[in-house]
Write a protein that holds these residues in place. Sequence first.
Motif, PDB file in Angstrom:
ATOM      1  N   LYS A   1      42.184  27.331  39.562  1.00  0.00           N
ATOM      2  CA  LYS A   1      42.937  28.325  38.657  1.00  0.00           C
ATOM      3  C   LYS A   1      43.276  27.764  37.312  1.00  0.00           C
TER       4      LYS A   1
ATOM      5  N   LYS B   1      42.083  32.170  37.909  1.00  0.00           N
ATOM      6  CA  LYS B   1      42.022  33.100  39.158  1.00  0.00           C
ATOM      7  C   LYS B   1      42.327  31.910  40.139  1.00  0.00           C
ATOM      8  N   THR B   2      42.651  32.315  41.534  1.00  0.00           N
ATOM      9  CA  THR B   2      42.625  31.618  42.683  1.00  0.00           C
ATOM     10  C   THR B   2      41.284  31.551  43.048  1.00  0.00           C
TER      11      THR B   2
ATOM     12  N   ASP C   1      40.841  34.836  44.810  1.00  0.00           N
ATOM     13  CA  ASP C   1      40.623  36.054  43.969  1.00  0.00           C
ATOM     14  C   ASP C   1      39.520  36.301  43.517  1.00  0.00           C
TER      15      ASP C   1
ATOM     16  N   ALA D   1      36.883  37.503  46.251  1.00  0.00           N
ATOM     17  CA  ALA D   1      37.211  38.823  46.459  1.00  0.00           C
ATOM     18  C   ALA D   1      36.180  39.701  45.527  1.00  0.00           C
ATOM     19  N   LYS D   2      35.656  39.222  44.374  1.00  0.00           N
ATOM     20  CA  LYS D   2      34.632  39.967  43.475  1.00  0.00           C
ATOM     21  C   LYS D   2      33.436  39.943  43.961  1.00  0.00           C
TER      22      LYS D   2
END
Length: 263
Positions: A248, A253-254, A257, A260-261
Amino acid sequence: MDELFAQHPINHDPYKPHRLDFFAILIINQGKACHHLDFTTYVLRQGDCLVISPGQVHAFDLQSTYKGHLLLFTEAFLLKYVAQSACAKIAQLYKCPLSLSFFSLPESSKLVTTINEVLIDTEKFAQTDIIGAHLSIYLLKLVRLNQTQALVYRDGSNYELFNRFNQQVTQYFHQSRNAKDYALELAVSYKHLNEICKQFTQKTAKAFIDDVVVLEAQRQLSSTTNSIKEIAFACGFDEPTNFLKYFKKHTGKTPADFRAKYP
């Protein structure tokens, strides 16, 4: 490329990030292609090519309409059918972080035509050697086009040290993210290693190491189903929470996250 997509679905979805363990060169003959390579999107047109190296993550673009070829070969092929002196130069295309991936070389299509002619020739003697020779010439032209070569040849001794540093980090980043460890291994001072790294990348040795670690984490998050805990361990973190904070800090971003993209 038409034949490749006609085979879809293959053993993977070509439109999702996937990792290669061989070399690929995407050559565009007609139209415009967007191609995703290590989280950068390249726009290619007729005469353009994109060099994809083992370990990189790439994905085709579903919306692009184009015609072209995907040239695939292994390192074993290069070592067997390309002269040793040429291999040393060609390695700069895929083992040096300063090298470009995108090239504009109109004769790229000619290479594919030549290889196809060799393949269908009824005379099979030394067929693979001839293909290797043509590929060698083409790759050496890409090396010559590489704009970073001006940096490479400006100070050969410094570049050699930087290249060794890059190879060490690529191989051992999961064991150490401490730049002083690499300076000790290379038998140079930490200050000198920083100076060399800044000369070629405008970054400190520590920042360079962090870039390598983060890129590897991104590659695994986008192209594998490994758990975040498994990826943390693979990247050298004893505790997943430390990996989360590190990732991060450098990406904003984590890991979840980011993943998730790329569902």
